[in-house]
Design a protein around this motif. Sequence first.
Motif, short mmCIF file in Angstrom:
data_model
loop_
_atom_site.label_atom_id
_atom_site.label_comp_id
_atom_site.label_asym_id
_atom_site.label_seq_id
_atom_site.Cartn_x
_atom_site.Cartn_y
_atom_site.Cartn_z
N ALA A 38 -15.50 102.86 -68.53
CA ALA A 38 -14.61 101.92 -69.22
C ALA A 38 -13.48 102.71 -69.88
O ALA A 38 -13.46 102.90 -71.10
N ALA A 39 -12.55 103.16 -69.07
CA ALA A 39 -11.41 103.92 -69.59
C ALA A 39 -10.13 103.58 -68.85
O ALA A 39 -9.13 104.27 -68.99
N GLY A 40 -10.17 102.52 -68.05
CA GLY A 40 -8.98 102.09 -67.34
C GLY A 40 -8.46 103.15 -66.39
O GLY A 40 -9.22 103.86 -65.72
N SER A 41 -7.15 103.28 -66.33
CA SER A 41 -6.52 104.21 -65.40
C SER A 41 -6.35 105.61 -65.97
O SER A 41 -5.93 106.54 -65.26
N TRP A 42 -6.71 105.82 -67.24
CA TRP A 42 -6.47 107.12 -67.87
C TRP A 42 -7.08 108.29 -67.10
O TRP A 42 -6.42 109.34 -66.96
N PRO A 43 -8.30 108.20 -66.57
CA PRO A 43 -8.85 109.37 -65.85
C PRO A 43 -8.05 109.75 -64.60
O PRO A 43 -8.19 110.86 -64.10
#
Length: 358
Positions: A38-43
């Motif tokens: 649950a970190a969206g597109s950041w990774p």
Amino acid sequence: MEYVDVAVIGGGQSGLAAARALRAHGLEPVVLEASGQAAGSWPQYYDSLTLFSPAQYSALPDAPFGGDGDRYPHRDEVVAYLTRFAELLDAEIRLHTRVETLETDDGAGFLVHTADGVSLRAGGVVAATGAFANPLRPALPGQQGFTGQVLHVADYRSPAHYAGKRVVVVGGGNSAVQVGYELAQVAKVTLATRAPLRFLPQLREGKDLHHWLTSTGFDTLPPEWLVHFVGGTLVLDPGIYQHALEAGRLERRPMFHALEGDTVVWADGTRERVDVVLLATGYRPNLGYLKKLGALDADGMPLHSGGISITQPGLVYLGLEFQRSFASNTLRGVSRDADYVIPPLAAYVCKAPAAAGL
């Protein structure tokens, strides 16, 4: 078929902000996240990415980053921050759950269909899938015959692959300049833009720009007003980008006329061999799953007012660029938009129209 109060599609910063606001209204949201965290597109952002806003201006409500509030958190710090926020959030988050399509339920609400063949009934829906998965890749004249590479900045991770190459970065925003500057350490780089670059100093009177954006209320100005104050694209400059251009470490030229073989044909007619054209041309909302609902216009953009669908009662959006303000699709601004769109959504899910006799 399983029923959920609200299906939140997307488990990044927007989806988490939505879930928090829904819980505050006594609803039980289920967050559906396509990836494994649950970190969206950041990774998926490039390795060197840091926030353009300091930590003290980048946190979700009641969840500070911690540490030095004046630092600019790195991509991996943001991933860890959002993952921690999700773990502490009192809401169900289903990972590896990609939503493929939505349709209206015969009763009330929606049917949510996922890629693994599961369907849910939902009283309401928050579309919070961001835009990173839908990069804008404009067709370039002569692109089909170009023998070099045409990539999008969404594909970029680090400069190592580009060492010694001739690179043209198309675009004049923050990402274009930040990536172009990084690439210029190992490659020959030109920024191709349709207008001259406009630099905005990141520090003013010893304070970061975001101090002034928040203290003056600029962050909350409606998008319709912003056109009167912000013309074109601005680049936040910590004091290195404009200097690098002036020193010749990278260059800026007007947008090229065409690609031809292994060359670009510049606006002045000169030709130059190029290995890579890197598009920093932005993104479009990743909302294809709403197409069947008729909630999008002909260009795939949502039909909404401030994030509230004007075609489908019970559908709201979070994380759209300039949804309600300059900060709408940022960590610091998305919760304000959640506090705006969630109350009417909660009223709909709790059947307020029926209670009023409508």
